[in-house]
Design a protein around this motif. Structure first.
Motif: not given
Length: 604
Positions: A194, A196, A209-212, A234, A251, A253, A255
């Motif tokens: 992960v 961000n 923004a967070t990415m996994f 998003g 917040e 995310t 993908n």
């Protein structure tokens, strides 16, 4: 004087949910009320009403009275969203201007033309010139642009303040103002990675923004600090306040199917850094909290670079401490790490004699020496910035601050402190409450306040250490003479003595040994460590040294203490440290006792 509002305004809004250019619709504001840091209202054209939201950047207009309930506003830009599980829609007003203050009553009309009668003296604002659409700009100025450029210029960009979890398609244009490292994690569902980023639009609004996993690997190299991107597809959710690092209710995310497109020739788009300064004497409530703070101060001292070894991975990182002060006449130590320590820190050291003003964004507040600040990866340091707060502080320092007596913000909490959670009157317990709970402070330091007497100070203990005159860290004697400081990496002819003593404190419930450091020990003894050392050299059974320590006992004090766990010889022990010591204010103590008695409900 009669003024028409837009006929059938609500129908016009509903028929055009995503306008391509700025609109010009006047409606009346009804049922205006706060919703968190936003305001909701009903937009009315006299015949129909539509639920609407003013984003947080318009809240100031409401607080200042420019936008009022029953008043009129001109909607210049908006987004229309669906209400989940309902057929209705609601309006997000992304740009508007006040037209009129509150009218006498709600406008109601069944006619095609809706009008309102204004009281004398109300002058409507003239209609602002409507900004040209992207299509008009393309037609007038860019006849021969490429297809990619034409697409970028004609697309509708949503401001960050308009985004919410229920919105459909949107596109934002943002700059990457902070980028975290790729991290790995392991939980019950397996392992993954992960990272961000923090994104800022042209209005200065920010979102994280967070990415996994796949998305993280896909976008990690694509996102470059300082570059500008179009982002779409998003998802948004309500921000977790525990881990919230930017001022946004939501917040993001991203993908694997999200779209991220770099904007060409936009290197100059760098949003101005926005600060929300906290004065140094008001830092107490933020101690050991997740909320980050911004500070502005005059640099009083800059240490040399130190090498700190992390316990987690045994890695050595550079660190530099700077001491800053503001017009509250309080000082605080700010720890800079890694590149900030070696670059900005060195620049500050070179100009330290000029007492520069620094504005620092995103600092974590700790409890070392009472209150301390520490930079993190996203922290930013501006030297002598052109900001109103910095200019005001410079004028104060040049006129009176240079000669003012400064005190560390962690040097003690007065009984009259506004800082409730650091006050010596909050969390009041007896000594037995602490000593009978050996597990206190296992996970993190526990803080309490007590009232008691220093019943004994052992004269034979090592009561002080030799300290560097610059950074106050321990020094050692050099072979060739003088004292060597490992932190400053230099030799000095002289050093200071600083207290590090242990005293026995007693109250009606019991007694405990408490560690007391320099500033608080000086309050107890009434002398500096150097002065007490001079008395120790005088012989005699009733020497001035012994007498001074006896005089310091059996005097009532209020203590603010922290409780932690230390390991000694493979055995965990409770350590109590005095963070603040102040004299007993008997008038205040009496009021507290009376309040406690009244709560007991004792009746005659």
């Amino acid at each position: 004087m009669a003024q028409s509002i837009t006929p059938n305004a609500i129908s016009a809004l509903l028929s055009n949910p995503s306008p391509d250019s700025s609109s010009d619709i006047v409606v009346q504001v009804l049922d205006l009320r706060p919703r968190g840091n936003r305001f909701s209202f009903n937009a009315s054209d006299g015949k129909l009403k539509l639920g609407a939201i003013l984003p947080s950047n318009q809240s100031l207009e409401v607080h200042s009275g420019n936008i009022q309930n029953l008043g009129l506003i001109r909607i210049l830009d908006y987004t229309l969203n669906d209400i989940p599980n309902q057929s209705e829609k609601y309006l997000i007003v992304t740009k508007c201007e006040p037209v009129s203050p509150a009218l006498e009553a709600e406008i109601k009309s069944e006619d095609k033309t809706v009008s309102a009668s204004f009281s004398a003296g109300i002058v409507l604002k003239p209609k602002q010139e409507v900004a040209k659409s992207a299509a008009q700009i393309v037609q007038e100025q860019h006849h021969n642009v490429t297809r990619t450029e034409r697409k970028a210029m004609s697309r509708r960009v949503n401001p960050l303040v308009s985004l919410n979890p229920y919105q459909g398609n949107w596109t934002i244009k943002v700059s990457v103002t902070s980028k975290g490292n790729m991290r790995t994690y392991k939980n019950a569902r397996g392992e993954g990675c992960v990272f961000n980023v923090e994104l800022t639009d042209e209005d200065g609004t920010q979102i994280q923004a967070t990415m996994f996993n796949e998305a993280a690997r896909k976008f990690y190299d694509k996102f470059v600090l300082g570059k500008v991107y179009y982002i779409s597809k998003g998802t948004l959710k309500v921000a977790n306040k525990q881990f919230k690092t930017v001022q946004n209710d939501y917040e993001m995310t991203l993908n694997d199917y999200s779209e991220v497109e770099e904007v060409a020739d936009e290197a100059a788009f760098v949003p101005a850094t926005k600060f929300n300064f906290v004065q140094i004497d008001q830092l107490g409530p933020y101690v050991n909290k997740n909320e980050l703070v911004d500070v502005v101060g005059v640099v009083q001292n800059v240490s040399s670079t130190m090498s700190i070894r992390r316990k987690s991975n045994n890695e050595t990182v550079p660190k530099r401490d700077i001491t800053i002060a503001d017009d509250t006449k309080k000082t605080v130590v700010v720890s800079l790490w890694n590149e900030l320590a070696t670059t900005i820190g060195q620049e500050l050291l070179d100009i330290a004699d000029q007492s520069p003003v620094v504005a620092i964004k995103s600092l974590k507040v700790g409890d070392f020496q009472g209150v301390s600040l520490s930079a993190i990866n996203k922290s930013a340091v501006l030297i002598n910035p052109d900001l109103p707060e910095a200019n005001k502080l410079r004028c104060w320092y040049d006129s009176e601050g240079k000669e003012a007596a400064m005190a560390s913000v962690g040097a003690g909490s007065s009984p009259a402190s506004k800082n409730g959670n650091r006050s010596v009157y909050s969390d009041r317990v007896s000594l037995s409450h602490i000593t009978s709970n050996p597990s206190l402070g296992e996970d993190k330091p526990a803080f309490f306040s007590i009232r008691g007497y220093i019943s004994f100070i052992k004269p034979e203990q090592a009561m002080w250490y030799r300290a560097c005159k610059t950074c106050n860290k321990k020094v050692t004697e050099s072979i060739g003479g003088g004292y060597w400081c490992e932190g400053c990496q230099r030799n000095d002819d002289q050093c200071n003595l600083r207290y590090i003593m242990v005293v026995k404190v007693s109250d009606a419930s019991g007694e405990a040994f408490i560690s007391v450091f320099n500033e608080e020990a000086e309050k107890v003894v009434g002398l500096s460590a150097d002065e007490l050392d001079n008395l120790k050299s005088q012989d005699g059974e009733d020497s001035p040294y012994q007498l001074k320590l006896k005089q310091a006992t059996w005097v009532p004090h209020l203590f603010r203490v922290s409780v932690t766990q230390n390991e000694y010889n493979n055995e965990k022990r409770q350590r109590i440290t005095a963070r603040a010591i102040v004299p007993v204010d008997f008038a205040t103590e009496s009021k507290l006792l009376l309040e406690d008695i009244s709560k007991m409900g004792v009746s005659q």
